[in-house]
Design a protein around this motif. Structure first.
Motif, mmCIF file in Angstrom:
data_model
loop_
_atom_site.group_PDB
_atom_site.id
_atom_site.type_symbol
_atom_site.label_atom_id
_atom_site.label_comp_id
_atom_site.label_asym_id
_atom_site.label_seq_id
_atom_site.Cartn_x
_atom_site.Cartn_y
_atom_site.Cartn_z
ATOM 1 N N GLY A 1 1.695 -2.536 4.774
ATOM 2 C CA GLY A 1 3.179 -2.353 5.362
ATOM 3 C C GLY A 1 3.350 -3.668 3.773
ATOM 4 O O GLY A 1 5.022 -3.511 3.240
ATOM 5 N N LYS A 2 2.835 -4.785 4.527
ATOM 6 C CA LYS A 2 3.757 -5.959 4.142
ATOM 7 C C LYS A 2 3.576 -6.248 2.611
ATOM 8 O O LYS A 2 4.295 -6.648 1.701
ATOM 9 N N LYS A 3 2.071 -5.238 1.830
ATOM 10 C CA LYS A 3 2.284 -5.569 0.480
ATOM 11 C C LYS A 3 3.184 -4.579 -0.356
ATOM 12 O O LYS A 3 3.109 -4.671 -2.451
ATOM 13 N N VAL A 4 4.120 -3.643 0.610
ATOM 14 C CA VAL A 4 4.284 -2.656 -0.740
ATOM 15 C C VAL A 4 5.972 -3.385 -1.246
ATOM 16 O O VAL A 4 6.519 -4.003 -0.865
ATOM 17 N N LYS A 5 6.760 -3.272 -2.400
ATOM 18 C CA LYS A 5 7.257 -4.156 -3.293
ATOM 19 C C LYS A 5 7.776 -2.197 -4.072
ATOM 20 O O LYS A 5 9.153 -2.532 -4.105
ATOM 21 N N LEU A 6 7.736 -0.330 -4.436
ATOM 22 C CA LEU A 6 8.058 0.525 -4.377
ATOM 23 C C LEU A 6 8.095 0.981 -3.447
ATOM 24 O O LEU A 6 7.196 0.918 -2.668
ATOM 25 N N ALA B 1 0.458 2.577 0.911
ATOM 26 C CA ALA B 1 2.086 2.554 2.916
ATOM 27 C C ALA B 1 1.947 4.220 3.389
ATOM 28 O O ALA B 1 2.987 4.414 2.438
ATOM 29 N N PRO B 2 1.172 5.255 3.171
ATOM 30 C CA PRO B 2 1.591 6.967 3.162
ATOM 31 C C PRO B 2 2.751 6.477 4.686
ATOM 32 O O PRO B 2 1.494 6.350 6.019
ATOM 33 N N ILE B 3 3.647 7.423 4.222
ATOM 34 C CA ILE B 3 4.288 7.210 5.538
ATOM 35 C C ILE B 3 5.263 9.342 5.845
ATOM 36 O O ILE B 3 5.560 9.226 4.569
ATOM 37 N N ALA B 4 4.581 9.537 7.416
ATOM 38 C CA ALA B 4 5.497 10.588 7.706
ATOM 39 C C ALA B 4 6.291 10.486 8.732
ATOM 40 O O ALA B 4 7.061 9.666 8.890
ATOM 41 N N VAL B 5 7.642 11.498 8.190
ATOM 42 C CA VAL B 5 9.116 11.680 9.026
ATOM 43 C C VAL B 5 8.343 13.058 10.238
ATOM 44 O O VAL B 5 6.674 13.094 10.092
ATOM 45 N N ALA B 6 9.015 12.786 11.519
ATOM 46 C CA ALA B 6 8.931 13.129 12.413
ATOM 47 C C ALA B 6 8.538 14.628 12.550
ATOM 48 O O ALA B 6 7.342 14.978 13.159
ATOM 49 N N ASN B 7 9.501 15.620 11.846
ATOM 50 C CA ASN B 7 9.074 16.905 11.053
ATOM 51 C C ASN B 7 8.279 16.720 10.378
ATOM 52 O O ASN B 7 8.369 17.599 10.136
ATOM 53 N N ALA B 8 7.109 16.008 9.926
ATOM 54 C CA ALA B 8 6.061 17.006 8.926
ATOM 55 C C ALA B 8 5.030 17.712 9.642
ATOM 56 O O ALA B 8 4.657 17.308 10.804
ATOM 57 N N GLU C 1 -2.362 -0.485 -3.698
ATOM 58 C CA GLU C 1 -1.278 -1.364 -2.700
ATOM 59 C C GLU C 1 -0.087 -1.512 -2.337
ATOM 60 O O GLU C 1 0.471 -1.807 -1.643
ATOM 61 N N ASP C 2 0.486 -1.507 -3.787
ATOM 62 C CA ASP C 2 1.840 -1.972 -3.870
ATOM 63 C C ASP C 2 3.298 -0.889 -3.666
ATOM 64 O O ASP C 2 4.313 -1.210 -3.559
ATOM 65 N N ILE C 3 2.691 0.594 -2.493
ATOM 66 C CA ILE C 3 4.186 1.580 -2.970
ATOM 67 C C ILE C 3 3.796 2.281 -1.957
ATOM 68 O O ILE C 3 2.399 2.339 -1.239
ATOM 69 N N ALA C 4 4.534 2.376 -1.079
ATOM 70 C CA ALA C 4 4.703 2.949 0.191
ATOM 71 C C ALA C 4 5.134 4.478 -0.442
ATOM 72 O O ALA C 4 6.123 4.219 -1.567
ATOM 73 N N PHE C 5 4.660 5.880 0.163
ATOM 74 C CA PHE C 5 5.434 7.069 -0.215
ATOM 75 C C PHE C 5 5.821 7.493 1.820
ATOM 76 O O PHE C 5 4.926 7.879 2.086
ATOM 77 N N ILE C 6 7.199 8.527 1.231
ATOM 78 C CA ILE C 6 7.994 9.124 2.365
ATOM 79 C C ILE C 6 7.443 10.078 2.376
ATOM 80 O O ILE C 6 8.244 10.888 1.427
ATOM 81 N N GLY C 7 6.689 11.686 2.911
ATOM 82 C CA GLY C 7 6.575 12.558 2.942
ATOM 83 C C GLY C 7 7.021 13.630 4.372
ATOM 84 O O GLY C 7 6.312 13.270 5.018
ATOM 85 N N ASP C 8 6.953 14.998 3.952
ATOM 86 C CA ASP C 8 6.755 15.969 4.882
ATOM 87 C C ASP C 8 5.689 16.793 4.911
ATOM 88 O O ASP C 8 5.423 17.084 5.714
ATOM 89 N N ASP C 9 5.462 17.315 3.947
ATOM 90 C CA ASP C 9 5.178 18.460 3.520
ATOM 91 C C ASP C 9 3.113 18.700 2.582
ATOM 92 O O ASP C 9 2.808 17.464 2.201
ATOM 93 N N ILE C 10 2.379 19.580 2.559
ATOM 94 C CA ILE C 10 1.613 19.600 1.814
ATOM 95 C C ILE C 10 1.550 19.719 0.326
ATOM 96 O O ILE C 10 0.788 18.721 0.005
ATOM 97 N N ILE C 11 2.560 19.419 -0.346
ATOM 98 C CA ILE C 11 3.020 18.636 -1.481
ATOM 99 C C ILE C 11 2.829 17.764 -1.985
ATOM 100 O O ILE C 11 2.802 16.691 -3.095
ATOM 101 N N ASP C 12 3.246 16.743 -0.277
ATOM 102 C CA ASP C 12 2.616 15.527 -1.140
ATOM 103 C C ASP C 12 1.590 14.973 -0.708
ATOM 104 O O ASP C 12 1.724 13.755 -0.616
ATOM 105 N N LEU C 13 0.483 15.369 -0.189
ATOM 106 C CA LEU C 13 -0.652 14.861 0.461
ATOM 107 C C LEU C 13 -1.055 14.309 -1.118
ATOM 108 O O LEU C 13 -1.604 12.879 -0.431
ATOM 109 N N ASN C 14 -1.303 14.529 -2.350
ATOM 110 C CA ASN C 14 -1.922 14.063 -3.347
ATOM 111 C C ASN C 14 -1.562 12.461 -2.941
ATOM 112 O O ASN C 14 -2.245 11.773 -3.500
ATOM 113 N N LEU C 15 0.136 12.513 -3.040
ATOM 114 C CA LEU C 15 0.150 11.206 -4.038
ATOM 115 C C LEU C 15 -0.022 10.250 -2.205
ATOM 116 O O LEU C 15 0.163 9.281 -2.523
ATOM 117 N N MET C 16 0.186 10.931 -1.567
ATOM 118 C CA MET C 16 -0.021 10.292 0.327
ATOM 119 C C MET C 16 -1.339 9.749 -0.031
ATOM 120 O O MET C 16 -1.628 8.498 1.088
#
Length: 201
Positions: A22-27, A145-152, A125-140
């Motif tokens: 998480g510390k490395k994230v810039k985008l 720093a891959p982040i999921a929402v509670a309803n993911a 390693e400089d990037i975080a992505f916030i996703g919720d579904d299968i379409i997001d998995l490749n990027l995550m």
């Protein structure tokens, strides 16, 4: 589930390896439907109004996430939207928040991801992505720093290093920004910057 706002020992709750990611994230890149919204799409009207409004639809966004965007900017994060579904409502919300990196209607999210990496000269390693579904998995699976929402979807949560306590459309993006700020030891600084910025309005 850890409440990041009341936890007495953030470092112990998440561990040094996760915090370092998480510390490395810039985008911060986020999905839209299901993350910035609850995933609902409102459509209606008769055939005449439907045509005259050019596929008119409504989505509900949270002002909490707007505050999250403001906080992210004050902490010098770049922000981008990548949505698999093209929508004028997404464009309107992005314009309102002055988000210029918007990919609207992109099912293969790896293509804009590579564009953003090149644009800002960043590594995974400089990037975080916030996703919720299968379409997001490749990027995550590629970002630091891959982040999921509670309803993911469960596979998205399995991939994430942090899952928000709040669901999409109810402040999950804001919570993700808060969590990243805490990883970087800048949460209190960010809140103070927000308070100071309001005095200049």
């Amino acid at each position: 589930m850890v409440d990041i706002y009341t936890s007495s020992n953030f470092e112990k709750e998440f561990g040094p390896k996760v915090i370092e990611r998480g510390k490395k994230v810039k985008l911060v890149i986020t999905d839209v439907d299901g993350v910035l919204t609850d995933g609902s799409i409102y459509k209606g009207g008769n055939e005449i109004t439907y045509k005259s409004f050019n596929n008119f639809e409504l989505k509900k966004f949270s002002v909490l996430d707007g505050a999250g965007v403001a906080l992210a900017r004050l902490l010098d994060f770049h922000i981008a939207f990548i949505s698999g579904r093209k929508s004028s409502a997404t464009e309107i919300r992005a314009n309102e928040l002055n988000i210029t990196d918007v990919y609207n209607g992109t099912l293969n999210k790896m293509t804009p991801y590579k564009d953003l990496k090149s644009k800002y000269s960043l590594n995974d390693e400089d990037i975080a992505f916030i996703g919720d579904d299968i379409i997001d998995l490749n990027l995550m699976e590629n970002v630091g720093a891959p982040i999921a929402v509670a309803n993911a979807y469960h596979l998205v949560k399995d991939t994430a290093i942090y899952t928000t306590s709040l669901p999409g459309g109810q402040g999950a993006f804001r919570e993700a920004i808060d969590w990243l700020a805490m990883c970087q030891g800048r949460y209190e600084e960010g809140i103070q910057l927000m308070k100071n910025s309001l005095l200049n309005k």
